[in-house]
Each structure stands twice: as structure tokens, then as C-alpha cells.
Write a protein that holds these residues in place. Structure first.
Motif, short mmCIF file in Angstrom:
data_model
loop_
_atom_site.label_atom_id
_atom_site.label_comp_id
_atom_site.label_asym_id
_atom_site.label_seq_id
_atom_site.Cartn_x
_atom_site.Cartn_y
_atom_site.Cartn_z
N SER A 2 0.82 -1.21 0.00
CA SER A 2 0.00 0.00 0.00
C SER A 2 0.86 1.26 0.00
O SER A 2 0.34 2.36 -0.11
N PHE A 4 2.60 1.88 2.67
CA PHE A 4 2.82 2.07 4.11
C PHE A 4 3.51 0.81 4.61
O PHE A 4 2.85 -0.22 4.76
N LEU A 9 5.29 2.36 9.90
CA LEU A 9 4.21 2.30 10.90
C LEU A 9 4.78 2.09 12.30
O LEU A 9 4.31 2.68 13.27
N ALA A 46 -6.38 -1.01 8.95
CA ALA A 46 -5.83 -1.38 10.26
C ALA A 46 -4.32 -1.48 10.30
O ALA A 46 -3.72 -1.42 11.37
N GLY A 47 -3.67 -1.65 9.14
CA GLY A 47 -2.21 -1.80 9.13
C GLY A 47 -1.82 -3.02 9.95
O GLY A 47 -2.36 -4.12 9.79
N SER A 50 -2.33 -1.14 15.01
CA SER A 50 -1.93 -0.11 15.97
C SER A 50 -3.09 0.35 16.87
O SER A 50 -2.89 0.63 18.06
N ASP A 70 -3.63 -4.30 2.26
CA ASP A 70 -2.22 -4.68 2.13
C ASP A 70 -1.99 -6.01 2.85
O ASP A 70 -1.97 -6.05 4.09
N LEU A 73 0.87 -6.13 5.54
CA LEU A 73 0.59 -5.50 6.84
C LEU A 73 -0.34 -6.38 7.66
O LEU A 73 -0.17 -6.54 8.87
N LEU A 94 -11.24 -0.69 0.88
CA LEU A 94 -12.33 -0.11 1.69
C LEU A 94 -13.49 0.39 0.83
O LEU A 94 -14.62 0.47 1.30
N SER A 111 -7.36 4.87 12.13
CA SER A 111 -6.35 5.84 12.58
C SER A 111 -5.42 6.16 11.43
O SER A 111 -5.05 5.27 10.64
N ALA A 112 -5.05 7.43 11.33
CA ALA A 112 -4.18 7.92 10.26
C ALA A 112 -4.69 7.47 8.90
O ALA A 112 -3.92 7.05 8.04
N LEU A 113 -5.99 7.51 8.72
CA LEU A 113 -6.59 7.02 7.46
C LEU A 113 -7.41 8.07 6.74
O LEU A 113 -7.29 8.24 5.52
N LEU A 116 -6.56 10.41 3.90
CA LEU A 116 -6.25 9.82 2.59
C LEU A 116 -7.48 9.67 1.72
O LEU A 116 -7.38 9.34 0.54
N PHE A 172 -8.79 6.85 -3.43
CA PHE A 172 -10.22 7.01 -3.13
C PHE A 172 -10.80 8.23 -3.85
O PHE A 172 -11.86 8.72 -3.48
C1 LIG Z 1 -1.18 5.53 7.50
S1 LIG Z 1 -1.56 3.83 7.49
C2 LIG Z 1 -2.33 3.63 9.09
C3 LIG Z 1 -2.35 2.22 9.57
C4 LIG Z 1 -2.89 2.02 10.99
N1 LIG Z 1 -4.27 2.42 11.08
C5 LIG Z 1 -2.02 2.76 11.99
O1 LIG Z 1 -2.50 3.71 12.61
O2 LIG Z 1 -0.84 2.37 12.13
C6 LIG Z 1 -2.96 3.72 6.39
C7 LIG Z 1 -3.46 2.29 6.24
O3 LIG Z 1 -4.59 2.29 5.37
C8 LIG Z 1 -4.48 1.19 4.49
N2 LIG Z 1 -5.19 1.52 3.26
C9 LIG Z 1 -4.90 2.52 2.40
N3 LIG Z 1 -5.77 2.50 1.36
C10 LIG Z 1 -6.61 1.46 1.59
C11 LIG Z 1 -7.72 0.92 0.87
N4 LIG Z 1 -8.12 1.45 -0.28
N5 LIG Z 1 -8.36 -0.15 1.38
C12 LIG Z 1 -7.94 -0.71 2.56
N6 LIG Z 1 -6.91 -0.23 3.29
C13 LIG Z 1 -6.24 0.84 2.80
C14 LIG Z 1 -2.97 1.03 4.28
O4 LIG Z 1 -2.62 -0.26 3.80
C15 LIG Z 1 -2.43 1.33 5.67
O5 LIG Z 1 -2.41 0.17 6.46
#
Ligand SMILES: C[S@@+](CC[C@H](N)C(=O)[O-])C[C@H]1O[C@@H](n2cnc3c(N)ncnc32)[C@H](O)[C@@H]1O
Length: 261
Positions: A2, A4, A9, A46-47, A50, A70, A73, A94, A111-113, A116, A172
Motif C-alpha cells: 500500500s 505504508f 508504521l 488497520a495496518g 496499531s 495490504d 501488513l 475499503l 487511525s491515520a486514514l 487519505l 479514493f
Molecule cells: C497511514 S496507514 C495507518 C495504519 C494504521 N491504522 C495505523 O494507525 O498504524 C494507512 C493504512 O490504510 C491502508 N489503506 C490505504 N488505502 C486502503 C484501501 N483502499 N483499502 C484498505 N486499506 C487501505 C494502508 O494499507 C495502511 O495500512
């Protein structure tokens, strides 16, 4: 992949956990406790898990559905948590998740999502949540503020260009970037949720030198991609910031948000 990775992380996790607003964290834990034995929490993006760790030890007794697109992850999350909590690991984009994913949840987390994602993604998510009894806990949404103790003349322009990069499509549609939390709050209020927001900034100092180094270098790369500033001035800014790592602290703003029906 992804974009990330586990290393990034892991690097940010301690700063993320100390940044989360303590009052909201407690309210979230109380909310799930009220739902009783077997309460289900769905963590979006969820990565490596975390959010689960941020809500431990209470969270280790909950049922979790960790969703991420991913596989590496998610494999790392399984490696770390296995059967420690009752966890489903779901590999999915998602955009493809239906309301069924939340229908039996007491809480949806991310979190941290959300910086994006696009406004239309959030509007769809809020519409789906409003068909359920679930609350929403969205932590660490970047708010556009990066402030260093010692000012550099280029800071403002670099942060403005970085924030414009934050609004680029991350899978997205056009990302909300720094406006994610206020937009989410207003979408939720329109659907009758009660929303609380609290600031959750990273406060980085010399103890976070590795995180700062990667954050500043990543910021320079993003700014370069925007072509809003010249290569030489970005490199000069980056070199000056890296030189001051040990002596200058840095605040990176975020919002935490908790919403209940
Ligand atoms: C900045 S990381 C945050 C991960 C975790 N929530 C944390 O706080 O450590 C963003 C997460 O969103 C996931 N992600 C990004 N785009 C996604 C998508 N379209 N569908 C599912 N997961 C996605 C990434 O793989 C990554 O694990």
C-alpha cells in the motif's frame, strides 16, 4: 503493497499512541465496555493493528475485524496478535466494503486514514454507519499544521506545498487531506451523530530523531512531486531541517474524533 510499510508504521507508533487524546480514548473504551462481552470493533485501514494496541489492555478482550488492502501488513498484524484477541483479518479495498461489515459492530475505528480518503467515501461511510448502532472513533487525522521550534524561512511554503500533495488521490479520489476531520464531523452531525473532536498533535523532539528524519525526507519528496517549489530550495530546506534534528522540536497537528448516535 500500500506504500505504508511496517518500518514506517512502527516508527510512528509510539508518537501516535502518546498523541491520541486521553479523554476520547477513555470514552471509547467505556463505550465498548458498555456493549458487554463479545463486543465487536471494526478497524478500517488497520495496518499492523496499531489501534488495537492503542486501546490495550482492554481491547485484547474484544472481538476485532481488521480490514486492510495490504496483505503484508495484515500478515504482520496476525504475526503480532494471532489469537491473543478474537480477530478476523480481512483483506479488502475499503471502497468495496458493504454496510454488512459494520452491521454487528459496537464501534468502527480508523487511525491515520481519513486524510487519505475523499469526501464521497466519507459520505458513503457515514450513511452506512447511520444504519447501525456503531460509534466511530477516528484518530490521528492530519490537520495541516507542521511547526518547528526554530523557524526556517522556507517552512511556510514547504508545508503549504506538502498540504497540497496531501489532497492528491490516494486511491479514493481527491483526498480530503487536512480538512478530513472537520468534513467528517459535519457529515456525522447531519446524520444525527453527537461528535467530539480533540487535538492530538505529535510533539516530536530529539527522542524521535528517526521519525523526524523520515517525516522530513518524506515531506521533501512529496513537495518535489508537486513541482510548486524549485528542487534546489527544497533540498536546501531539507538539509537545514535534518541538520537541526537533535536541537529543534516539531509539532504535527492531528484531530481525534469520536461520534455516537
Ligand atoms: C497511514 S496507514 C495507518 C495504519 C494504521 N491504522 C495505523 O494507525 O498504524 C494507512 C493504512 O490504510 C491502508 N489503506 C490505504 N488505502 C486502503 C484501501 N483502499 N483499502 C484498505 N486499506 C487501505 C494502508 O494499507 C495502511 O495500512
Amino acid at each position: 503493497m500500500s506504500g505504508f510499510d511496517t518500518h514506517w508504521l512502527d516508527l510512528r507508533e509510539a508518537a501516535d499512541h502518546s498523541a491520541r487524546d486521553g479523554n476520547l480514548r477513555k470514552r471509547v473504551i467505556d463505550h465498548v465496555a458498555q456493549a458487554g462481552e463479545g463486543a465487536l470493533v471494526v478497524d478500517l485501514g488497520a495496518g499492523t493493528g496499531s489501534t488495537l494496541r492503542a486501546l490495550a489492555p482492554e481491547a485484547l478482550h474484544w472481538r476485532w475485524r481488521l480490514i486492510d488492502n495490504d496483505p503484508q501488513l495484515l500478515a504482520e498484524a496476525r504475526n503480532r496478535h494471532g489469537d491473543e484477541a478474537r480477530i478476523d483479518y480481512i483483506e479488502a479495498h475499503l471502497d468495496d466494503t458493504s454496510a454488512k461489515v459494520f452491521s454487528d459492530a459496537s464501534l468502527v475505528t480508523a487511525s491515520a486514514l481519513f486524510d487519505l480518503v475523499s469526501e464521497s467515501f466519507l459520505a458513503r461511510l457515514v450513511a452506512q454507519l447511520s444504519q447501525t448502532e456503531a460509534g466511530l472513533y477516528a484518530a490521528l487525522n492530519y490537520d495541516g499544521v507542521c511547526r518547528w521550534d526554530g523557524v526556517h524561512p522556507m517552512d511556510e511554503e514547504v508545508v503549504a506545498a506538502f498540504n497540497s500533495h496531501q489532497r492528491r488521490d490516494k486511491g479514493f479520489g481527491t483526498s480530503l487531506g487536512p480538512s478530513a476531520a472537520p468534513v467528517l464531523s459535519s457529515l456525522l452531525e447531519d446524520q444525527g451523530f453527537q461528535v467530539t473532536m480533540a487535538a492530538s498533535p505529535w510533539r516530536l523532539d530529539s527522542k524521535h530523531a528517526d521519525l523526524q528524519r523520515q517525516f522530513i525526507s518524506g515531506m521533501a519528496t512529496a513537495v518535489m512531486e508537486t513541482e510548486l517549489l524549485g528542487e534546489e530550495e527544497i533540498n536546501d530546506w531539507c538539509a537545514a531541517r535534518l541538520e537541526r534534528l537533535e536541537s529543534s522540536g516539531c509539532l504535527v497537528g492531528h484531530w481525534d474524533l469520536f461520534a455516537l448516535r
